[in-house]
Motif scaffolding. Sequence first.
Motif, PDB file in Angstrom:
ATOM      1  N   PRO A  23       0.840  -1.205   0.000  1.00  0.00           N
ATOM      2  CA  PRO A  23       0.000   0.000   0.000  1.00  0.00           C
ATOM      3  C   PRO A  23       0.873   1.253   0.000  1.00  0.00           C
ATOM      4  O   PRO A  23       1.911   1.284   0.659  1.00  0.00           O
ATOM      5  N   TRP A  24       0.460   2.266  -0.741  1.00  0.00           N
ATOM      6  CA  TRP A  24       1.282   3.469  -0.860  1.00  0.00           C
ATOM      7  C   TRP A  24       0.456   4.721  -0.529  1.00  0.00           C
ATOM      8  O   TRP A  24       0.582   5.311   0.511  1.00  0.00           O
ATOM      9  N   GLY A  25      -0.399   5.148  -1.454  1.00  0.00           N
ATOM     10  CA  GLY A  25      -1.187   6.354  -1.220  1.00  0.00           C
ATOM     11  C   GLY A  25      -2.474   6.063  -0.477  1.00  0.00           C
ATOM     12  O   GLY A  25      -3.077   5.000  -0.639  1.00  0.00           O
ATOM     13  N   LEU A  26      -2.925   7.047   0.354  1.00  0.00           N
ATOM     14  CA  LEU A  26      -4.153   6.894   1.130  1.00  0.00           C
ATOM     15  C   LEU A  26      -5.004   8.158   1.043  1.00  0.00           C
ATOM     16  O   LEU A  26      -4.483   9.270   0.917  1.00  0.00           O
ATOM     17  N   CYS A  27      -6.323   7.970   1.128  1.00  0.00           N
ATOM     18  CA  CYS A  27      -7.239   9.091   1.319  1.00  0.00           C
ATOM     19  C   CYS A  27      -8.556   8.524   1.839  1.00  0.00           C
ATOM     20  O   CYS A  27      -8.799   7.315   1.755  1.00  0.00           O
ATOM     21  N   VAL A  28      -9.404   9.385   2.387  1.00  0.00           N
ATOM     22  CA  VAL A  28     -10.734   8.968   2.821  1.00  0.00           C
ATOM     23  C   VAL A  28     -11.770   9.856   2.139  1.00  0.00           C
ATOM     24  O   VAL A  28     -11.505  11.008   1.806  1.00  0.00           O
ATOM     25  N   ASP A  29     -12.976   9.291   1.917  1.00  0.00           N
ATOM     26  CA  ASP A  29     -14.043  10.091   1.329  1.00  0.00           C
ATOM     27  C   ASP A  29     -14.871  10.727   2.446  1.00  0.00           C
ATOM     28  O   ASP A  29     -14.506  10.651   3.629  1.00  0.00           O
ATOM     29  N   THR A  30     -15.986  11.348   2.092  1.00  0.00           N
ATOM     30  CA  THR A  30     -16.794  12.057   3.095  1.00  0.00           C
ATOM     31  C   THR A  30     -17.450  11.112   4.087  1.00  0.00           C
ATOM     32  O   THR A  30     -17.892  11.539   5.152  1.00  0.00           O
ATOM     33  N   ARG A  31     -17.520   9.818   3.742  1.00  0.00           N
ATOM     34  CA  ARG A  31     -18.109   8.824   4.654  1.00  0.00           C
ATOM     35  C   ARG A  31     -17.039   8.061   5.431  1.00  0.00           C
ATOM     36  O   ARG A  31     -17.320   7.066   6.079  1.00  0.00           O
ATOM     37  N   ASP A  32     -15.812   8.547   5.341  1.00  0.00           N
ATOM     38  CA  ASP A  32     -14.669   7.900   6.000  1.00  0.00           C
ATOM     39  C   ASP A  32     -14.379   6.507   5.459  1.00  0.00           C
ATOM     40  O   ASP A  32     -13.829   5.658   6.173  1.00  0.00           O
ATOM     41  N   ASN A  33     -14.763   6.245   4.215  1.00  0.00           N
ATOM     42  CA  ASN A  33     -14.282   5.027   3.572  1.00  0.00           C
ATOM     43  C   ASN A  33     -12.840   5.271   3.146  1.00  0.00           C
ATOM     44  O   ASN A  33     -12.502   6.351   2.644  1.00  0.00           O
ATOM     45  N   LEU A  34     -12.005   4.276   3.344  1.00  0.00           N
ATOM     46  CA  LEU A  34     -10.576   4.411   3.055  1.00  0.00           C
ATOM     47  C   LEU A  34     -10.265   3.953   1.634  1.00  0.00           C
ATOM     48  O   LEU A  34     -10.677   2.868   1.217  1.00  0.00           O
ATOM     49  N   PHE A  35      -9.539   4.773   0.892  1.00  0.00           N
ATOM     50  CA  PHE A  35      -9.053   4.406  -0.440  1.00  0.00           C
ATOM     51  C   PHE A  35      -7.552   4.177  -0.346  1.00  0.00           C
ATOM     52  O   PHE A  35      -6.806   5.045   0.127  1.00  0.00           O
ATOM     53  N   VAL A  36      -7.126   3.002  -0.790  1.00  0.00           N
ATOM     54  CA  VAL A  36      -5.721   2.615  -0.709  1.00  0.00           C
ATOM     55  C   VAL A  36      -5.180   2.393  -2.122  1.00  0.00           C
ATOM     56  O   VAL A  36      -5.713   1.564  -2.871  1.00  0.00           O
ATOM     57  N   ALA A  37      -4.149   3.166  -2.486  1.00  0.00           N
ATOM     58  CA  ALA A  37      -3.469   2.959  -3.770  1.00  0.00           C
ATOM     59  C   ALA A  37      -2.363   1.941  -3.563  1.00  0.00           C
ATOM     60  O   ALA A  37      -1.385   2.205  -2.867  1.00  0.00           O
ATOM     61  N   LYS A  38      -2.551   0.758  -4.145  1.00  0.00           N
ATOM     62  CA  LYS A  38      -1.537  -0.288  -4.050  1.00  0.00           C
ATOM     63  C   LYS A  38      -0.527  -0.108  -5.177  1.00  0.00           C
ATOM     64  O   LYS A  38      -0.889   0.217  -6.308  1.00  0.00           O
ATOM     65  N   TYR A  39       0.718  -0.325  -4.873  1.00  0.00           N
ATOM     66  CA  TYR A  39       1.781  -0.093  -5.852  1.00  0.00           C
ATOM     67  C   TYR A  39       1.611  -0.942  -7.103  1.00  0.00           C
ATOM     68  O   TYR A  39       2.102  -0.589  -8.172  1.00  0.00           O
ATOM     69  N   ILE A  40       0.874  -2.046  -6.989  1.00  0.00           N
ATOM     70  CA  ILE A  40       0.698  -2.946  -8.133  1.00  0.00           C
ATOM     71  C   ILE A  40      -0.362  -2.450  -9.109  1.00  0.00           C
ATOM     72  O   ILE A  40      -0.702  -3.137 -10.067  1.00  0.00           O
ATOM     73  N   GLY A  41      -0.943  -1.243  -8.857  1.00  0.00           N
ATOM     74  CA  GLY A  41      -1.848  -0.656  -9.838  1.00  0.00           C
ATOM     75  C   GLY A  41      -3.324  -0.749  -9.504  1.00  0.00           C
ATOM     76  O   GLY A  41      -4.163  -0.476 -10.354  1.00  0.00           O
ATOM     77  N   GLU A  42      -3.662  -1.095  -8.281  1.00  0.00           N
ATOM     78  CA  GLU A  42      -5.059  -1.273  -7.889  1.00  0.00           C
ATOM     79  C   GLU A  42      -5.412  -0.328  -6.741  1.00  0.00           C
ATOM     80  O   GLU A  42      -4.602  -0.087  -5.850  1.00  0.00           O
ATOM     81  N   VAL A  43      -6.636   0.243  -6.788  1.00  0.00           N
ATOM     82  CA  VAL A  43      -7.150   1.044  -5.690  1.00  0.00           C
ATOM     83  C   VAL A  43      -8.233   0.240  -4.979  1.00  0.00           C
ATOM     84  O   VAL A  43      -9.153  -0.279  -5.632  1.00  0.00           O
ATOM     85  N   LYS A  44      -8.138   0.119  -3.663  1.00  0.00           N
ATOM     86  CA  LYS A  44      -9.147  -0.594  -2.890  1.00  0.00           C
ATOM     87  C   LYS A  44      -9.911   0.379  -1.998  1.00  0.00           C
ATOM     88  O   LYS A  44      -9.319   1.227  -1.314  1.00  0.00           O
ATOM     89  N   LYS A  45     -11.250   0.264  -2.043  1.00  0.00           N
ATOM     90  CA  LYS A  45     -12.118   1.037  -1.166  1.00  0.00           C
ATOM     91  C   LYS A  45     -12.485   0.139   0.005  1.00  0.00           C
ATOM     92  O   LYS A  45     -13.073  -0.934  -0.180  1.00  0.00           O
ATOM     93  N   ILE A  46     -12.135   0.574   1.223  1.00  0.00           N
ATOM     94  CA  ILE A  46     -12.247  -0.274   2.412  1.00  0.00           C
ATOM     95  C   ILE A  46     -13.107   0.409   3.466  1.00  0.00           C
ATOM     96  O   ILE A  46     -12.947   1.593   3.759  1.00  0.00           O
ATOM     97  N   GLN A  47     -14.031  -0.374   4.050  1.00  0.00           N
ATOM     98  CA  GLN A  47     -14.786   0.105   5.206  1.00  0.00           C
ATOM     99  C   GLN A  47     -14.117  -0.447   6.454  1.00  0.00           C
ATOM    100  O   GLN A  47     -13.923  -1.654   6.596  1.00  0.00           O
ATOM    101  N   TYR A  48     -13.737   0.458   7.369  1.00  0.00           N
ATOM    102  CA  TYR A  48     -13.034   0.023   8.576  1.00  0.00           C
ATOM    103  C   TYR A  48     -13.740   0.473   9.858  1.00  0.00           C
ATOM    104  O   TYR A  48     -13.219   0.305  10.956  1.00  0.00           O
ATOM    105  N   HIS A  49     -14.919   1.068   9.727  1.00  0.00           N
ATOM    106  CA  HIS A  49     -15.649   1.553  10.893  1.00  0.00           C
ATOM    107  C   HIS A  49     -17.127   1.190  10.755  1.00  0.00           C
ATOM    108  O   HIS A  49     -17.606   0.833   9.683  1.00  0.00           O
ATOM    109  N   ILE A  50     -17.848   1.297  11.855  1.00  0.00           N
ATOM    110  CA  ILE A  50     -19.291   1.036  11.837  1.00  0.00           C
ATOM    111  C   ILE A  50     -20.015   2.219  12.472  1.00  0.00           C
ATOM    112  O   ILE A  50     -19.418   3.025  13.188  1.00  0.00           O
TER     113      ILE A  50
END
Length: 533
Positions: free
Chosen positions: A506-533
């Motif tokens: 994982p390299w770059g990070l940001c969150v959207d207005t709902r606090d979903n996490l976006f992770v830029a993986k060095y292999i060319g993929e972005v993952k949107k992750i929910q880590y809270h409830i």
Amino acid sequence: MYCEVCHIHLCKDCVEKHFSDSSKVHDVVPLTQYITTLNYPKCRKHPTKRCELHCEQCDIPICTKCISSRNHLGHEQIDIFQNFEVKKEVLQKDLQELEKSIYPKYQEIASAIPVQKADLGKSSQKLTTTIDRHGEVWHREIDTIIHTLKSNVEEMESKYLVVLNKQEDEITHTISEITKSIADLKKLLDSNEFSLVSAYKSRIAEFRILPTKLRVSIPNFKPQEIHTDQLIDQFGSLSASSIITEEQDYSKPPQGAKSSPPDLSLMDVPRVITAIDTEYGELLCGVTCLSDTEMWTRGDDNKMKLYNLQGELVKSVQTKSGNVPYDITVTRSGDLVYTDDKDRTVNIVKNTQVQTVISLQEWRPLGVCITSCGDLLVVMVSVYSNQTKLVWYSGSTERQSIQYDDNGGPIYSSGNYKYISENRNLDICVSDCYSRKVVVVNQTGKLRFTYTGGPSITKGSFYPYGITTDSQGRILTADSNNHRIHILDQDGHFLRYIDNCDLDCPWGLCVDTRDNLFVAKYIGEVKKIQYHI
């Protein structure tokens, strides 16, 4: 049963208790009646179909034909009524926040402006009067200087006239004597009387002594060159004026009200909402959210690319210099900002036109972020020495520089790979990969804490790359070496890892207005992750 006023479900036993709340006029109807009043939306892709489901990954309503097209295969799908209820809750919370917190704050701020305008007028008039009075003093001084110089000229003229007049009288008298002598000599030359000629006494020796010739030296007036800056220094100047932006914290409602934003607890097991493939291959380095459905990305080429959640390329922008961008962020108005460490510039993209905001000479800009008041925070390294500093810019104007701690030592290491994020408490968080730590200072630049890694179960050395913060003040940083995300509270205490979502490098990070996490993986993929409830 369902209350259409409070937007909550009720069992039969709760209806009577619900009506006992007299603060509202409740309207409780059977749930089946409420459901039949819902208008199912038409499908965007299949207008003849009605949408009865909602795709969580794509965040859009879908119909049965959408499902059969397999475009949403593997995506989580929920009943659109359930999604409708969730949206209603969001609407209710937004309405409550607007009515009870935001709107009163705006009114309070607006009511202060007329008073400030009146005070501004009075202060400006007072300043103008003071300047006029001081100007009158200067005028009197200048008039005195002019009068003195003119008096000196008049005095000089009178003095020299006395001398010249005296000499003129003496010469006139001598000329008269010479004229008489000439006449007498002519008579004697014509006379034959011996006694007159013998009595002649010559005055030629006396007349040969010519009067002195006076040369009057008239002084010149040598005006000095007027240096406006020196005049300003001598006359006086206005102290620096400014409009200080004070952020209004409406996220803290009055005592007795519910906290805002709502408390979002961490999930026991974070989950991947969606994965977005990009065209970067194995060289994706950064991501920043434009909205909840679109994100800017950067890799190792000179183009920054905007993708939606479906993985579709919306548009791309090339850097002005043709260099690879070092870091990217988005302004509150949606403009893309990027740093160019090779060109030593910070640039903003407005309507596809790239404008240079900051040009540096001896510093290379690295990480960049937008502050809560819309200013720029840039972390930069020196070109010619091993120094690093953090600079706060308002537009192109430097407002603050942070470089040393209270003991005069450097706060940051001299190496590359530094990214930056401002927390909701106005702390400034920097991931300092070279020193293997996250460095956090407060808004005045005072060091608050450093974080050097989580519990002892760490597999390898901690090298933080991307960093971001969420609405709860939590700090998230990418541990690329160990393929996971560290989550800290705003005081630097370790909370947990996200290490179960297949996060390879994982390299770059940001969150959207709902606090979903976006992770830029060095292999060319972005993952949107929910880590809270």
